[in-house]
Design a protein around this motif. Sequence first.
Motif, short mmCIF file in Angstrom:
data_model
loop_
_atom_site.label_atom_id
_atom_site.label_comp_id
_atom_site.label_asym_id
_atom_site.label_seq_id
_atom_site.Cartn_x
_atom_site.Cartn_y
_atom_site.Cartn_z
N ILE A 60 69.36 -5.01 -33.04
CA ILE A 60 68.35 -5.97 -32.58
C ILE A 60 69.02 -7.13 -31.85
O ILE A 60 68.59 -7.55 -30.76
N PHE A 61 70.09 -7.65 -32.43
CA PHE A 61 70.79 -8.78 -31.81
C PHE A 61 71.36 -8.39 -30.45
O PHE A 61 71.24 -9.14 -29.48
N GLY A 62 71.96 -7.21 -30.37
CA GLY A 62 72.50 -6.74 -29.09
C GLY A 62 71.41 -6.61 -28.04
O GLY A 62 71.63 -6.95 -26.86
N SER A 63 70.24 -6.16 -28.44
CA SER A 63 69.12 -6.01 -27.52
C SER A 63 68.63 -7.36 -27.01
O SER A 63 68.39 -7.54 -25.81
N VAL A 64 68.52 -8.33 -27.91
CA VAL A 64 68.05 -9.66 -27.53
C VAL A 64 69.07 -10.34 -26.61
O VAL A 64 68.69 -10.97 -25.61
N SER A 86 79.69 -8.82 -24.77
CA SER A 86 80.80 -8.60 -25.70
C SER A 86 81.26 -9.91 -26.31
O SER A 86 81.58 -9.99 -27.50
N LYS A 87 81.33 -10.96 -25.51
CA LYS A 87 81.72 -12.27 -26.01
C LYS A 87 80.72 -12.81 -27.03
O LYS A 87 81.09 -13.42 -28.03
N MET A 88 79.43 -12.57 -26.77
CA MET A 88 78.40 -13.14 -27.62
C MET A 88 78.23 -12.39 -28.94
O MET A 88 77.87 -12.99 -29.96
N VAL A 89 78.46 -11.09 -28.94
CA VAL A 89 78.27 -10.30 -30.17
C VAL A 89 79.60 -10.07 -30.89
O VAL A 89 79.63 -9.34 -31.88
N ASN A 90 80.67 -10.69 -30.43
CA ASN A 90 81.98 -10.57 -31.04
C ASN A 90 81.89 -10.91 -32.53
O ASN A 90 81.29 -11.92 -32.92
N ARG A 91 82.50 -10.09 -33.38
CA ARG A 91 82.34 -10.26 -34.82
C ARG A 91 82.95 -11.55 -35.34
O ARG A 91 82.44 -12.14 -36.29
N THR A 125 76.71 -10.30 -42.80
CA THR A 125 75.51 -10.78 -43.49
C THR A 125 74.50 -11.33 -42.49
O THR A 125 73.29 -11.07 -42.62
N LEU A 126 74.98 -12.05 -41.49
CA LEU A 126 74.08 -12.58 -40.46
C LEU A 126 73.35 -11.44 -39.76
O LEU A 126 72.14 -11.53 -39.51
N GLU A 127 74.06 -10.37 -39.44
CA GLU A 127 73.41 -9.23 -38.81
C GLU A 127 72.36 -8.62 -39.74
O GLU A 127 71.28 -8.22 -39.30
N ALA A 128 72.68 -8.55 -41.03
CA ALA A 128 71.71 -8.02 -41.99
C ALA A 128 70.48 -8.92 -42.08
O ALA A 128 69.34 -8.44 -42.18
#
Length: 234
Positions: A60-64, A86-91, A125-128
Amino acid sequence: MKNIWGKWNSDKNTDDVALSNALGISLGNKAIYTRALIHRSINDKIAENNERLEYLGDAIFGSVVADYLFKHYPFKDEGFLTEMRSKMVNRNQMNEIAIKMGLNHLTQFNKSDHHLRRSQIFGNTLEAVIGAVYLDKGYNATQKWIIKKIITPFLFVDELENSEYNQKNKLLGWAAKNNKQVAFQILNEEFHGGRRQFSMSVTIDDVEMGKGLGFSKKEASEAAAIMAIENLNI
């Protein structure tokens, strides 16, 4: 007996309020949010920990983010948009955001496991939690929430646009200039929620300087390089 789960179960109502305040939303289906905060280190039952929600929230986060970047940069090409995503979804980035939001104080995990403390557990956890918000509120509300509570206050796209993303290359470049030997090594490989997760270390002249986790070798080595760069003050 020492409580390795933190204080979540000691006062449920108080923690519901704390999570609601951290997220800036009212909690509808509270059971989903409770599960989003449970790491498999204290409950390895698939239906009772946050791994499935993490998988969902990641998607969902990647899509947004992809939609946000597509609209924010109407004249940029695919390569630029892919790098920015890639920069924004970096773990490592997600982990820092989760800590700033206070999720490190609410996540239930085995606190005696020091390896977990140094991993990207709070970013997971944030992704969850994103997955929980999606199931509770629906996609449109979740999209607005992500932009308002994650992207706008924490992900400054203009700064990210000019940032150096590949920290592994930065570390290798520093080592070459200073005549240092760099080696990356896989420490462990296991499955989490149906996904293969790698643990890697990086050594400088045979001295371990960083460790990292990731769902690919590239991601794990990048996380290890980031820790090494911090330890070396590069």
